[in-house]
Design an enzyme around this catalytic site. Structure first.
Site, short mmCIF file in Angstrom:
data_model
loop_
_atom_site.label_atom_id
_atom_site.label_comp_id
_atom_site.label_asym_id
_atom_site.label_seq_id
_atom_site.Cartn_x
_atom_site.Cartn_y
_atom_site.Cartn_z
N VAL A 1 -111.41 -51.24 24.47
CA VAL A 1 -111.19 -52.67 24.27
C VAL A 1 -109.88 -52.95 23.53
CG1 VAL A 1 -113.63 -53.26 24.38
CG2 VAL A 1 -112.58 -52.72 22.15
N LYS B 1 -114.05 -41.82 23.02
CA LYS B 1 -115.36 -41.28 23.36
C LYS B 1 -115.27 -40.05 24.26
CE LYS B 1 -117.58 -45.85 23.12
NZ LYS B 1 -118.10 -46.98 23.90
N TYR C 1 -117.16 -48.56 31.59
CA TYR C 1 -118.22 -49.50 31.24
C TYR C 1 -119.08 -49.79 32.47
CZ TYR C 1 -115.24 -50.16 27.10
OH TYR C 1 -114.47 -49.97 25.98
N TYR D 1 -117.43 -42.96 13.49
CA TYR D 1 -117.18 -43.61 14.78
C TYR D 1 -116.13 -44.70 14.65
CZ TYR D 1 -118.00 -46.42 18.94
OH TYR D 1 -117.82 -47.15 20.09
N SER E 1 -112.60 -47.12 22.58
CA SER E 1 -113.59 -46.33 23.32
C SER E 1 -113.01 -45.18 24.11
CB SER E 1 -114.40 -47.24 24.25
OG SER E 1 -115.32 -48.02 23.53
#
Length: 324
Positions: free
Chosen positions: A263, A71, A245, A193, A68
């Site tokens: 993660v 992102k 998060y 992705y 992530s």
């Protein structure tokens, strides 16, 4: 580039590493089989300054998948490609308070809350795919490589593992297509992705990538302008409010720097105009953040006065003498 550790930052890194290396709380992510197989005892920290110095300790050069953390950088690219307003039409910037893989949209806009949750990141991948088509992943990989200062690669095994088990993300993709946030083929966008999340990095890479953002988009070592200035500003704002998060509020309160976790066990942090920090430890807490990574960031931030709202402005007073 300076590789040896300076006195001030070196002492801080050594202390943080020694204090937390025996912490065995948490566990690696197990919903992606390849991530569950990672050695849980790996732990590394790196700091890269805007003057090009790199300071590191532990397993800072051990490769893992970016997950992530990608992102934030891909969002920066989307802002550059189609502009702030066009991106905001398809994904918001509000913290959601939900888990990163929640299947929930903003009820007022019917769009993903922000680009740091999976729904928002898949939307952003769709934007890149709209512009670059079949070359979208090569475009992402090239620009992230420029930020790291060397050619990055994708972990084929992790990609395959994600593709085989990522049914929830496919469901999110189809819902995004249903509400009009995605325009392209859902399978192609979600595959993009999965690929961006499977890029291999190290804590040292993350530190350099963070330093590139801190250096207003210019890689401090290569001198290459990697990201657009305004895109960097907007990306850092979203990282600050949404990057950790559903722990983002606590992070802003305790650590106070724009950051993004993944993660795979990594965290990247950015201290504007000063430095980037990267950490790696695959033992995660219940929210999906690295346990030792969070603890190390807190120590480093406190010792170097990096909190954005530090009343003493110690970040400028203490860090700058050790940048060279």
């Amino acid at each position: 580039m300076q590789e040896e550790t300076s006195y001030g930052i070196g002492n801080v890194l050594n202390a943080a590493y020694a204090r937390h290396r025996d912490n065995v709380a948490g566990a690696p992510a197990d919903y992606i089989p390849e991530l569950a197989a990672v050695d849980p005892n790996r732990f590394g920290i790196a700091v890269a300054t805007v003057d090009g110095a790199l300071h590191k300790i532990g397993d800072a050069d051990y490769p893992f998948t970016i997950q992530s953390i990608s992102k934030a950088f891909v969002y920066c690219l989307a802002l550059e490609l189609i502009g702030r307003d066009a991106v905001l039409e398809r994904v918001g910037v509000e913290p959601s308070g939900d888990a990163f893989n929640a299947i929930v949209f903003d009820p007022h806009t019917n769009r993903a809350f922000n680009p740091m949750v999976n729904a928002g990141a898949i939307t952003v991948a769709g934007i890149i795919h709209d512009v670059a088509g079949a070359g979208a992943f090569d475009f992402i990989l090239e620009r992230l490589s420029d930020a790291a200062g060397h050619r990055l690669e994708m972990d084929e095994a992790v990609y395959r593992s994600e593709a085989e088990t990522g049914h929830r993300n496919r469901a999110i993709g189809h819902l995004l297509r249903n509400v009009g946030a995605l325009k392209g083929n859902v399978d192609d966008v979600v595959d993009l992705y999965f690929r961006q999340c499977s890029i291999l990095v190290t804590a040292s890479d993350l530190a350099r990538m963070g330093a590139t953002l801190a250096h207003v988009g210019e890689n401090p070592v290569t001198g290459r302008q990697v990201f657009d200035l305004m895109a960097v500003r907007n990306t850092l704002a979203v990282m600050f409010t949404c990057g950790m998060y559903d722990y983002s509020g606590n992070w802003a309160y305790d650590v106070g720097v724009p950051a993004k976790s993944g993660v795979g066990g990594g965290i990247v942090g950015v201290v504007n105009r000063q430095l980037g920090i990267g950490s790696f430890s695959p033992r995660l807490d219940a929210k999906g953040n690295s346990v030792r990574g969070i603890a190390a960031f807190k120590d480093i931030g406190d010792e170097l006065g990096l909190h954005l709202f530090d009343c003493s402005n110690a970040g400028s007073a203490f860090v700058r003498p050790f940048l060279k």
